[in-house]
Scaffold this active site. Structure first.
Site, PDB file in Angstrom:
ATOM      1  CG  ASN A 155       4.509   3.396   6.285  1.00 50.89           C
ATOM      2  OD1 ASN A 155       3.521   3.649   6.977  1.00 50.89           O
ATOM      3  ND2 ASN A 155       4.407   2.885   5.077  1.00 50.89           N
ATOM      4  CD  GLU A 251      -5.247   3.471   4.272  1.00 50.72           C
ATOM      5  OE1 GLU A 251      -5.738   4.242   3.465  1.00 50.72           O
ATOM      6  OE2 GLU A 251      -4.231   3.737   4.924  1.00 50.72           O
ATOM      7  CB  CYS A 285       1.138  -0.149   2.337  1.00 49.80           C
ATOM      8  SG  CYS A 285       0.474   1.360   1.632  1.00 49.80           S
TER       9      CYS A 285
HETATM   10  P1  NAP Z   1       1.684  -2.328  12.930  1.00 53.22           P
HETATM   11  O1  NAP Z   1       2.782  -2.924  13.714  1.00 53.22           O
HETATM   12  O2  NAP Z   1       0.526  -3.172  12.579  1.00 53.22           O
HETATM   13  O3  NAP Z   1       1.218  -1.033  13.765  1.00 53.22           O
HETATM   14  C1  NAP Z   1       0.225  -0.187  13.275  1.00 53.22           C
HETATM   15  C2  NAP Z   1      -0.455   0.528  14.431  1.00 53.22           C
HETATM   16  O4  NAP Z   1      -1.208  -0.416  15.195  1.00 53.22           O
HETATM   17  C3  NAP Z   1       0.523   1.184  15.414  1.00 53.22           C
HETATM   18  O5  NAP Z   1      -0.040   2.393  15.855  1.00 53.22           O
HETATM   19  C4  NAP Z   1       0.565   0.174  16.548  1.00 53.22           C
HETATM   20  O6  NAP Z   1       0.958   0.721  17.771  1.00 53.22           O
HETATM   21  C5  NAP Z   1      -0.900  -0.237  16.578  1.00 53.22           C
HETATM   22  N1  NAP Z   1      -1.193  -1.464  17.301  1.00 53.22           N
HETATM   23  C6  NAP Z   1      -0.386  -2.515  17.565  1.00 53.22           C
HETATM   24  N2  NAP Z   1      -1.067  -3.467  18.266  1.00 53.22           N
HETATM   25  C7  NAP Z   1      -2.328  -2.994  18.427  1.00 53.22           C
HETATM   26  C8  NAP Z   1      -3.490  -3.503  19.061  1.00 53.22           C
HETATM   27  N3  NAP Z   1      -3.532  -4.690  19.674  1.00 53.22           N
HETATM   28  N4  NAP Z   1      -4.610  -2.755  19.048  1.00 53.22           N
HETATM   29  C9  NAP Z   1      -4.619  -1.554  18.446  1.00 53.22           C
HETATM   30  N5  NAP Z   1      -3.536  -1.012  17.828  1.00 53.22           N
HETATM   31  C10 NAP Z   1      -2.401  -1.736  17.823  1.00 53.22           C
HETATM   32  O7  NAP Z   1       2.225  -1.720  11.548  1.00 53.22           O
HETATM   33  P2  NAP Z   1       3.519  -0.834  11.285  1.00 53.22           P
HETATM   34  O8  NAP Z   1       4.731  -1.677  11.492  1.00 53.22           O
HETATM   35  O9  NAP Z   1       3.425   0.456  12.008  1.00 53.22           O
HETATM   36  O10 NAP Z   1       3.361  -0.525   9.729  1.00 53.22           O
HETATM   37  C11 NAP Z   1       3.789  -1.412   8.737  1.00 53.22           C
HETATM   38  C12 NAP Z   1       2.640  -2.195   8.163  1.00 53.22           C
HETATM   39  O11 NAP Z   1       1.583  -1.328   7.842  1.00 53.22           O
HETATM   40  C13 NAP Z   1       2.987  -2.908   6.864  1.00 53.22           C
HETATM   41  O12 NAP Z   1       2.395  -4.178   6.847  1.00 53.22           O
HETATM   42  C14 NAP Z   1       2.363  -2.029   5.799  1.00 53.22           C
HETATM   43  O13 NAP Z   1       2.079  -2.684   4.593  1.00 53.22           O
HETATM   44  C15 NAP Z   1       1.145  -1.555   6.506  1.00 53.22           C
HETATM   45  N6  NAP Z   1       0.684  -0.301   5.927  1.00 53.22           N
HETATM   46  C16 NAP Z   1      -0.409  -0.349   5.129  1.00 53.22           C
HETATM   47  C17 NAP Z   1      -0.857   0.808   4.510  1.00 53.22           C
HETATM   48  C18 NAP Z   1      -2.038   0.798   3.580  1.00 53.22           C
HETATM   49  O14 NAP Z   1      -2.472   1.882   3.253  1.00 53.22           O
HETATM   50  N7  NAP Z   1      -2.542  -0.336   3.140  1.00 53.22           N
HETATM   51  C19 NAP Z   1      -0.174   2.009   4.714  1.00 53.22           C
HETATM   52  C20 NAP Z   1       0.945   2.019   5.544  1.00 53.22           C
HETATM   53  C21 NAP Z   1       1.361   0.850   6.144  1.00 53.22           C
HETATM   54  P3  NAP Z   1       2.477   0.531  18.302  1.00 53.22           P
HETATM   55  O15 NAP Z   1       3.330   1.254  17.326  1.00 53.22           O
HETATM   56  O16 NAP Z   1       2.436   1.135  19.642  1.00 53.22           O
HETATM   57  O17 NAP Z   1       2.738  -0.940  18.313  1.00 53.22           O
HETATM   58  O1  G3H Z   2       2.610   2.881   3.052  1.00 55.52           O
HETATM   59  C1  G3H Z   2       1.550   3.099   2.514  1.00 55.52           C
HETATM   60  C2  G3H Z   2       1.222   4.407   1.961  1.00 55.52           C
HETATM   61  O2  G3H Z   2      -0.167   4.563   1.924  1.00 55.52           O
HETATM   62  C3  G3H Z   2       1.838   4.516   0.594  1.00 55.52           C
HETATM   63  O3  G3H Z   2       1.662   5.747   0.058  1.00 55.52           O
HETATM   64  O4  G3H Z   2       2.112   5.023  -2.285  1.00 55.52           O
HETATM   65  O5  G3H Z   2       2.000   7.423  -1.677  1.00 55.52           O
HETATM   66  O6  G3H Z   2       3.927   6.017  -0.935  1.00 55.52           O
HETATM   67  P1  G3H Z   2       2.474   6.077  -1.295  1.00 55.52           P
END
Ligand code: NAP
Ligand code: G3H
Length: 477
Positions: A155, A251, A285
């Protein structure tokens, strides 16, 4: 359409696997390009080259490392329109927001360099301890951890990648950068910019491929000294189980509540909630993912929210619409499932529940109850549940019953009331009279419970990627 290479030891290469992954735009449904699906052998070589290069890199002064990062800023700045266009096409973010993401990233790098050059060694004298004397003086310096595995989500494919890479590099680490597959072309673009700085070979290696295929290999690799991960909670927990006694900063997901007290300024609140909940279709997030509204003001709040939702633009990222198609069909199906479940269990549909492919219209649900999935699960889409509460205490209780604990907002005109509620909320950050959000990026940023471990934010990120080294001088007095 371009086929992009991966980056290892200072060279751009096609994978020996001969396999590529096609990146499909979430809103045009056309191919944006292809990225390499690298093999485990190639990932292994990338880690080895990072390990070797890091030894020399760590001996450079922080200012010398900073010079490469300043040049990186310049290169990103020169290419910012192209990078923003790539973000827009690849992850379907509005063009203006994509451009802001690149500018924010450049500012992030600048602050990171400035912070790092102002972090000093400490010293302690033995005399401060009971019975001690001043014959011992300890110099406490920081050394890099080694090779950092940086795994980023789709994202914020530029900002959340650089938020790991820049602190790692400035503090003398090498990096294995595994971007989200949907986001990997944006990753290639920022590493092309880094490559132009002449940074030593092997310091940054970009490995592309599905996390489900190469993720475990990277996470379990003995050459990795620390993992900085941003993504979903399930993926984070999986990585934590696989990794081997190395520091982790995670995160993860969120279910940020907006607690609206009965004395809040509802017009102001509604604007904050709408921008918090629906920007980039809720794919943040830190999006507001539930409203805990005091019953006394709930009717009025919902009316104002409805008026604001009606003003949201829906359509294409190229027109800077607020509501854009979600990243893929699976995500849109998931969000639709949450809406269907809530409606089947008696939630009131205020607006929305309309879908065209991956495009979900902004949906507002009132009278959401605790037996509904939408009360607890993270949609990562443009749907906002309103849960009516009788008191601040009930709001706090429901807020804390979530498995997540990223951020929370409290809206009230009584600062004492805010400060009574804030400490009771089990989250990393409480926003008083403001939407939940990560920035400005130098603030500490963290989640508790299933929302993460460790702390990011520029200084905290640098600290998390370094470890103390204590050198004691014994003076013969
Ligand atoms: P995701 O599906 O968990 O993927 C995140 C990363 O992990 C991608 O690079 C993915 O690669 C990789 N990955 C997947 N399986 C893995 C494994 N077994 N080992 C190592 N890496 C692996 O998350 P997303 O859909 O990209 O992002 C959305 C989520 O992220 C939401 O839940 C959001 O809340 C969270 N998020 C949290 C924050 C925060 O700061 N707290 C910020 C942004 C997003 P692939 O793409 O190749 O599968
Ligand atoms: O998706 C998670 C990002 O860390 C959120 O950043 O609150 O600046 O949009 P933001």
């Amino acid at each position: 359409m371009s086929t992009y290479k991966y980056y290892i030891n200072g060279q751009w290469k096609d994978s020996d696997s001969k396999e590529t992954i096609s990146i499909i735009s979430p809103y045009t449904n056309e191919e944006v390009g292809k990225v390499q699906a690298i093999t485990q052998e190639e990932a292994d070589l990338a880690i080895k080259s990072a390990k070797e290069a890091q030894k020399e890199w760590a001996t450079l002064t922080v200012r010398k490392r900073g010079e490469y990062l300043y040049k990186w800023m310049d290169e990103l700045n020169k290419n910012k329109e192209d990078i923003a266009t790539t973000i827009m096409k690849e992850v379907g973010k509005g063009y203006n927001d994509a451009l802001k993401e690149v500018s924010r990233t450049i500012d992030f790098i600048r602050y990171t360099i400035e912070e790092a050059v102002h972090m000093y060694n400490e010293s302690m004298s033995g005399e401060n301890f009971e019975g001690g004397n001043n014959s011992k003086i300890a110099i406490i310096s920081k050394r890099p951890l080694g090779v950092i595995l940086a795994i980023s989500p789709f994202n914020y494919p530029v900002n959340l990648s650089v938020a790991k890479i820049a602190p790692a590099l400035v503090s003398g680490n090498a990096v294995i950068f595994k971007p989200a597959t949907q986001g990997a072309i944006s990753a290639v673009k920022i590493i092309e910019a880094l490559d132009k700085t002449g940074i030593p070979k092997g310091i940054l290696n970009l490995v592309t491929g599905k996390g489900s295929v190469i993720g475990d290999f990277l996470t379990e690799h003995e050459g990795i000294n620390m993992i900085s991960f941003t993504g979903g909670s399930e993926t984070g927990k999986h990585i934590a189980e696989k990794s081997k006694m190395i520091p982790l900063v995670m995160e993860l997901g969120g279910k940020d509540p907006a607690v609206v007290c009965d004395d809040a300024d509802l017009n102001f609140v509604a604007k904050q909630i709408i921008s918090g909940a629906y920007s980039y279709s809720g794919q943040r997030c830190t999006a507001i993912k539930r409203v805990l509204a005091n019953k006394k003001i709930a009717n009025e709040l919902v009316n104002i929210l409805k008026n604001e939702v009606d003003k949201l633009t829906v359509g294409s990222p190229e027109e800077n619409s607020i509501i854009v198609p979600l990243i893929d069909k699976k995500s849109a199906d998931y969000v639709q499932g949450l809406i269907d479940d809530a409606l089947a269990k008696g939630a009131t549909l205020i607006c929305g529940n309309k879908r065209e492919g991956n495009l979900i219209y902004p949906t507002l649900l009132d009278n959401v109850t605790l037996d509904m999935r939408i009360a607890w699960e993270e949609p990562f889409g443009p749907v906002l549940p309103v849960i009516r509460v009788n008191s601040d205490e009930e709001a706090i209780k429901i807020a804390n019953e979530s498995e997540f604990g990223l951020q929370a907002s409290i809206f009230t005109q009584n600062i004492d009331r805010a400060f009574n509620i804030a400490p009771k909320l089990e989250v990393g950050t409480v926003q008083v009279n403001g939407r939940t959000e990560r920035g400005p990026d130098h603030l500490p940023f963290l989640g508790v419970k299933s929302s993460g471990m460790g702390v990011q934010g520029i200084r905290k990120s640098i600290e998390s990627m370094t470890i103390e080294k204590v050198t004691v001088i014994n003076i013969n007095r």
